[in-house]
Design a protein around this motif. Structure first.
Motif, short mmCIF file in Angstrom:
data_model
loop_
_atom_site.label_atom_id
_atom_site.label_comp_id
_atom_site.label_asym_id
_atom_site.label_seq_id
_atom_site.Cartn_x
_atom_site.Cartn_y
_atom_site.Cartn_z
N UNK A 1 0.84 -1.19 0.00
CA UNK A 1 0.00 0.00 0.00
C UNK A 1 0.88 1.24 0.00
N UNK A 2 0.62 2.11 -0.96
CA UNK A 2 1.37 3.37 -1.01
C UNK A 2 0.59 4.44 -0.26
N UNK A 3 1.33 5.25 0.49
CA UNK A 3 0.72 6.25 1.35
C UNK A 3 1.19 7.64 0.98
N UNK A 4 0.25 8.55 0.87
CA UNK A 4 0.54 9.97 0.67
C UNK A 4 0.10 10.73 1.92
N UNK A 5 1.00 11.49 2.49
CA UNK A 5 0.67 12.36 3.60
C UNK A 5 0.37 13.73 3.02
N UNK A 6 -0.77 14.29 3.40
CA UNK A 6 -1.19 15.60 2.90
C UNK A 6 -1.25 16.58 4.06
N UNK A 7 -0.50 17.68 3.95
CA UNK A 7 -0.56 18.76 4.93
C UNK A 7 -1.18 19.97 4.26
N UNK A 8 -2.26 20.47 4.81
CA UNK A 8 -2.92 21.66 4.28
C UNK A 8 -3.85 22.24 5.32
N UNK A 9 -4.03 23.51 5.28
CA UNK A 9 -4.77 24.21 6.31
C UNK A 9 -6.28 24.15 6.19
N UNK A 10 -6.91 24.56 7.27
CA UNK A 10 -8.37 24.60 7.33
C UNK A 10 -8.93 25.90 6.75
N UNK A 11 -8.09 26.91 6.60
CA UNK A 11 -8.53 28.18 6.02
C UNK A 11 -7.72 28.40 4.74
N UNK A 12 -8.27 27.96 3.61
CA UNK A 12 -7.54 28.10 2.34
C UNK A 12 -7.35 29.56 1.97
N UNK A 13 -6.26 29.85 1.29
CA UNK A 13 -5.99 31.23 0.89
C UNK A 13 -6.78 31.65 -0.34
N UNK A 14 -7.31 30.68 -1.09
CA UNK A 14 -8.03 31.04 -2.32
C UNK A 14 -8.84 29.86 -2.84
N UNK A 15 -9.76 30.17 -3.73
CA UNK A 15 -10.50 29.11 -4.44
C UNK A 15 -9.55 28.28 -5.30
N UNK A 16 -8.53 28.92 -5.84
CA UNK A 16 -7.54 28.20 -6.64
C UNK A 16 -6.90 27.07 -5.84
N UNK A 17 -6.56 27.37 -4.59
CA UNK A 17 -5.94 26.34 -3.76
C UNK A 17 -6.94 25.25 -3.37
N UNK A 18 -8.20 25.62 -3.16
CA UNK A 18 -9.22 24.59 -2.89
C UNK A 18 -9.33 23.63 -4.07
N UNK A 19 -9.37 24.18 -5.27
CA UNK A 19 -9.46 23.34 -6.48
C UNK A 19 -8.21 22.48 -6.65
#
Length: 187
Positions: free
Chosen positions: A5-23
């Motif tokens: 099983x390959x695992x990806x760890x994702x670090x990202x905030x709860x308050x995105x800086x933009x819609x671009x980053x959400x997408x």
């Protein structure tokens, strides 16, 4: 986690800086889910939720990794499993020891803490790929380089670090990682 099983760890905030980053977070999750990665992150909303949604919609497993006894709220609806650990050190080791790739986007001080732990780990323990994705993470990388918090030396190469501006670049970088993984498993 199983060796297959390959695992990806994702670090990202709860308050995105933009819609671009959400997408972008959603697209990252879609790519990881389609490629068969288990996506692990804090389990909460914002960028984490979008990455989880993308992964879950493509058949990927999403695991929340949190601290026992912390009342930070409910996990996002795309989390399929959760792990609650006693200490922050155990949490960071869970994120880093078995990860095949670490992906970091913008966020608050918690995301910054996770990212700096990943950078230190990849430069000193095991060169797990660390991908900085999106405009906020790239601005942080530029600042860290300019202020000499992040620099390469002969004994501390930064070859594990990749800066990714957009989804097409993420997709091609993920394809290259998958090709390397496939070649290793064939041997």
């Amino acid at each position: 986690m199983s060796a297959n099983i390959r695992t990806a760890t994702f670090f990202g905030g709860v308050v995105p800086s933009s819609e671009t980053e959400l997408h972008l977070a959603y697209g990252i999750g879609c790519g990881l889910g389609s490629a068969g990665f288990v996506v692990q992150h804090g389990g909460y909303n914002g960028l984490m939720e979008q990455a989880a949604r993308g992964a879950a919609e493509r058949g990927g497993e999403v695991v929340a990794v949190s601290l026992a006894g912390m009342a930070w709220g409910e996990f996002n609806p795309y989390v399929g499993a959760s792990v609650h650990l006693a200490t922050m050190g155990e949490r960071l080791h869970r994120f880093l020891d078995g990860a095949d790739v670490v992906i970091a986007m913008g966020g608050g001080v918690g995301t910054l803490h996770e990212l700096t732990a990943a950078l230190w780990y990849a430069g000193n323990i095991r060169p797990v790929p660390v991908w900085l994705c999106g405009p906020t993470a790239l601005r942080l990388a530029a600042f860290l380089r300019a202020e000499r918090w992040l620099f390469e030396t002969p004994t501390r190469p930064l070859s594990f670090l990749t800066e990714i501006a957009d989804l097409p670049t993420f997709t091609s970088t993920l394809t290259a990682l998958n090709s390397v993984s496939t070649a290793r498993s064939v041997r």
